[in-house]
Write a protein that holds these residues in place. Structure first.
Motif, PDB file in Angstrom:
ATOM      1  N   ILE A   6       0.844  -1.203   0.000  1.00 40.65           N
ATOM      2  CA  ILE A   6       0.000   0.000   0.000  1.00 40.65           C
ATOM      3  C   ILE A   6       0.878   1.250   0.000  1.00 40.65           C
ATOM      4  N   GLY A  59      -6.399  -4.509  -8.132  1.00 39.96           N
ATOM      5  CA  GLY A  59      -6.835  -4.568  -6.733  1.00 39.96           C
ATOM      6  C   GLY A  59      -6.035  -3.598  -5.873  1.00 39.96           C
ATOM      7  N   THR A  60      -4.713  -3.619  -6.051  1.00 41.66           N
ATOM      8  CA  THR A  60      -3.849  -2.735  -5.267  1.00 41.66           C
ATOM      9  C   THR A  60      -4.097  -1.272  -5.621  1.00 41.66           C
ATOM     10  N   ILE A  63      -6.903   0.069  -6.612  1.00 42.22           N
ATOM     11  CA  ILE A  63      -8.152   0.483  -5.957  1.00 42.22           C
ATOM     12  C   ILE A  63      -7.870   0.821  -4.492  1.00 42.22           C
ATOM     13  N   LEU A  64      -7.137  -0.074  -3.811  1.00 39.08           N
ATOM     14  CA  LEU A  64      -6.834   0.149  -2.388  1.00 39.08           C
ATOM     15  C   LEU A  64      -5.911   1.356  -2.176  1.00 39.08           C
ATOM     16  N   ASP A  79      -8.125   4.368  -2.437  1.00 39.06           N
ATOM     17  CA  ASP A  79      -8.883   4.456  -1.179  1.00 39.06           C
ATOM     18  C   ASP A  79      -7.998   5.019  -0.066  1.00 39.06           C
ATOM     19  N   ASN A  80      -6.761   4.536  -0.048  1.00 37.28           N
ATOM     20  CA  ASN A  80      -5.830   4.938   1.005  1.00 37.28           C
ATOM     21  C   ASN A  80      -5.531   6.436   0.964  1.00 37.28           C
TER      22      ASN A  80
END
Lengths: 291, 291
Positions: free
Chosen positions: B28, B104-105, B107-108, B111-112
């Motif tokens: 992340i 996937g990463t 998207i996260l 979000d982060n």
């Protein structure tokens, strides 16, 4: 608020009212509303209201914080269900957000719920600025890279290789534990609880966070699919490391009982300081739930 | 801060320091860092610092707000570039986040950055609680369903059908205008500007928001691909309605000149109240930029 059952209904009404009042895109509103109405068990709001009551504070003071936490929980499910993540078509027996609205809209609806969660708190002028900004800090710490988001990432990475029980505990502490602890800390901030009471209640929240996850893993093995909304043994089929895969079903049940005892012991230590009856019911609810 | 050029460097350093300090997932952290370092022009931080200076306030007081706005701008680009959205492989000549780290990463990581933007403000103890919570409210209003997110959704929906110039203006006001206005309002909050000064500066920010977009559309038609980082005429090829497609290239240039005049007239009206020299340079920078 008359009782805790009505708490989640009030929270949902508050969220939908906020989403409706400030909308400029009907699609974003409809997609956000869909997942809020699809409705979870509302355990996080319940926890927040119950701690407020235990501290002798009006639960109504916690509606914006409970709304924010429920919105964040909901956004995380929308994004988790995406094809690029867990790729789930169903959640709680209903089509997932991206199945109904398409992937692009589902991504934006998730972003929207996360974004608006902080807007809801900022707009709650019943709380002082000091309380509101402490809530923003506490909740965003729990939901971001210090908590949930890192947990989601570690969980995805763990699926690709062997994972130990210790790693599993770390992942859960971030992925689900942080957002079970957040409503407890939030309630302590709102009620201006004494430092030692806050410390013990946070410790309690960590224990029931683990308890919650063990129960989840047991339900995956022997829950009623009609109640849990997912097929029995689906985690095991995905090759996920769970408390059951590591400890066996009986071992997991033993670990659950230990956590129940531990939670009660912490409440015992709080008996002379706050009213713990509601929190005892929560332990029972977390341990005995069938969905 | 010695000058505005160093402002964006300070903002990036502040963001990376925050991301690094509170990380629990290296992936992340790396994915978030990648897009922050890929670096935009930093126009929103520049605007925030310049308004602070115009109001006689130290630009350093605006670093957390500028960081938050830059993080939100960056997250929106990561999510916009996803296959389910604009499906872009390159941004500013570099592979987009999901190309490097996977969907996937990405998207996260998006979000982060959104989540942590509010955490950065909440943690800035140099500002009072009152100022911090007003910043959270202002910025989340600009970036959520009252602003950017609705603009992104309306933009996606507009691509599927004929759009008028009026609709285009509405979409831009939400999609890019709101996050150009936010740094101006944020600076007014931090500097505790008089209501009338805030009103005129917000009006100014709306004008340069439109000016920015007209220039963007002109650059799409006649910009240098090596500087703009995208192929000439790419919007037109996608069938997008732009100021150029609606007004023609000369018409768009005329509209740009009108907006420049309007922006200067507002600054003239502020001359006796604040120091407008830096803001005049911003108008010039927005109108004459080649990337």
């Amino acid at each position: 608020m008359e009782n805790n059952l009505s708490g989640i209904a009030k929270v949902r009404a508050n969220i939908l009212n906020h989403l409706n009042t400030y909308q400029h895109s009907e699609t974003i509103y409809n997609a956000s509303k869909y997942s809020i109405e699809a409705g979870g068990k509302g355990l996080r709001p319940l926890l927040l209201f119950t701690v407020l009551e235990a501290l002798g504070e009006s639960p109504d003071k916690g509606i914006s914080a409970a709304s924010a936490i429920e919105m964040i929980h909901t956004y995380s499910l929308i994004h988790d269900d995406l094809p690029a993540m867990d790729n789930d078509d169903l959640r709680r027996g209903k089509p997932t957000n991206h199945i109904v609205f398409g992937e692009g809209t589902a991504i934006l609806a998730g972003d929207n719920l996360l974004n608006e969660s902080f807007n809801v708190i900022a707009k709650d002028k019943e709380l002082t600025a000091e309380v509101r900004i402490r809530l923003v800090e506490t909740i965003s710490t729990a939901s971001g890279q210090s908590g949930m988001i890192s947990g989601q990432m570690l969980d995805i990475e763990a699926e690709k290789r062997a994972t130990t029980l210790e790693e599993l505990e770390t992942i859960h502490a971030y992925k689900t534990g942080a957002l079970i602890k957040a409503p407890v800390t939030a309630a302590c901030i709102i009620a201006d609880a004494a430092q030692e009471v806050t410390r013990r209640l946070e410790n309690f929240s960590e224990v029931i966070g683990v308890l919650f996850q063990i129960k989840d893993d047991i339900l995956d093995m022997e829950g009623n699919p009609e109640l849990t909304g997912k097929n029995t043994g689906s985690d095991v089929k995905k090759g996920k490391v769970t408390y059951v895969s590591e400890l066996g079903l009986d071992g997991a049940k033993g670990a659950l009982a230990d956590k129940v005892d531990e939670a009660y012991r912490i409440l015992d230590s709080l008996n002379e300081l706050i009213s713990t009856a509601g929190l005892r019911k929560i332990v029972q609810k977390f341990a005995e739930r069938d969905q």
